[in-house]
Scaffold this active site. Sequence first.
Site, PDB file in Angstrom:
ATOM      1  N   GLU A   7       0.846  -1.205   0.000  1.00 23.96           N
ATOM      2  CA  GLU A   7       0.000   0.000   0.000  1.00 23.96           C
ATOM      3  C   GLU A   7       0.874   1.246   0.000  1.00 23.96           C
ATOM      4  OE1 GLU A   7      -2.746   0.251   3.336  1.00 23.96           O
ATOM      5  OE2 GLU A   7      -2.763   2.435   3.170  1.00 23.96           O
ATOM      6  N   ARG A  15       0.020  10.453   0.535  1.00 25.86           N
ATOM      7  CA  ARG A  15       0.319  11.542   1.474  1.00 25.86           C
ATOM      8  C   ARG A  15       1.470  12.422   1.019  1.00 25.86           C
ATOM      9  NH1 ARG A  15       0.254   8.181   7.140  1.00 25.86           N
ATOM     10  NH2 ARG A  15      -1.414   6.780   6.494  1.00 25.86           N
ATOM     11  N   LYS A  32     -10.736  -2.180   6.994  1.00 27.77           N
ATOM     12  CA  LYS A  32      -9.509  -1.847   7.724  1.00 27.77           C
ATOM     13  C   LYS A  32      -9.934  -1.402   9.116  1.00 27.77           C
ATOM     14  CE  LYS A  32      -6.200   2.010   7.612  1.00 27.77           C
ATOM     15  NZ  LYS A  32      -5.015   2.494   6.900  1.00 27.77           N
TER      16      LYS A  32
HETATM   17  C1  3PG Z   1      -0.693   4.952   8.984  1.00 29.06           C
HETATM   18  O1  3PG Z   1      -1.556   5.616   9.461  1.00 29.06           O
HETATM   19  O2  3PG Z   1       0.350   5.437   8.523  1.00 29.06           O
HETATM   20  C2  3PG Z   1      -0.889   3.480   8.856  1.00 29.06           C
HETATM   21  O3  3PG Z   1      -2.048   3.086   9.467  1.00 29.06           O
HETATM   22  C3  3PG Z   1       0.303   2.752   9.388  1.00 29.06           C
HETATM   23  O4  3PG Z   1       0.422   2.967  10.724  1.00 29.06           O
HETATM   24  P1  3PG Z   1       1.801   2.600  11.452  1.00 29.06           P
HETATM   25  O5  3PG Z   1       2.819   3.603  10.955  1.00 29.06           O
HETATM   26  O6  3PG Z   1       1.498   2.772  12.914  1.00 29.06           O
HETATM   27  O7  3PG Z   1       2.156   1.202  11.073  1.00 29.06           O
END
Ligand code: 3PG
Length: 212
Positions: A45, A49, A133
């Site tokens: 994924e 961002r 999710k």
């Molecule tokens: C995020 O919000 O970046 C994802 O859900 C991943 O979360 P993490 O960095 O805590 O694994």
Amino acid sequence: MAGKTEKLLSILKLQPVVPVLIVDDAKSAVGLARALVAGGLKAIEITMRTPAALDAVKAVAAEVEGANVGAGTILNARDFDAAVKAGSTFIVSPGSTPGVLAAANDSPVPLLPGAATASEVMTLREAGYDVLKFFPAEQAGGAAYLKALSSPLAGTLFCPTGGVSLKNANDYLSLPNVVCVGGSWVAPKDLVASADWAGITKLASEAAALKA
Ligand code: 3PG
């Protein structure tokens, strides 16, 4: 909808952990994705961002054999459509909106929408979503919280993401309503910045060896 759910499940079942990536440079995304695939993590994924995210999806989709690249952090219909156009094979959103659900309805590409409460899960079930999710997993209540949803909301499967790591991944993976987990820990910033692909492959192999 059933066909799209099957498609989504077949991608999520490729591995116990879906890497969640924040990519600053589309070129390094190819090396990073190759390293993850080499370690056994094929569904990846890339979060929308950063300005490089769409190009990163395009590059990974075109250049990384064996990768199944999806787009995350999809917040509206425009981003959904752009991510699909770039070659995403699945779409992930932290929650859901009528706009995102409408875009998903019009698309052959499956959506993994986020939910964190019983009401959100029930609303998405009514919209036809059986695979969600669970976000933000640790902060919302962790594995114990998700376990508590498994009996009243039986039939819904989750990919918990947010605060998941090698340490606590098994707490989630051992639950009957968890299909896989998501996390960024397999692609730490420092290893990506130094293009330490062997280091990433090692982390990916450890994650791939977890029991789904
Ligand atoms: C995020 O919000 O970046 C994802 O859900 C991943 O979360 P993490 O960095 O805590 O694994």
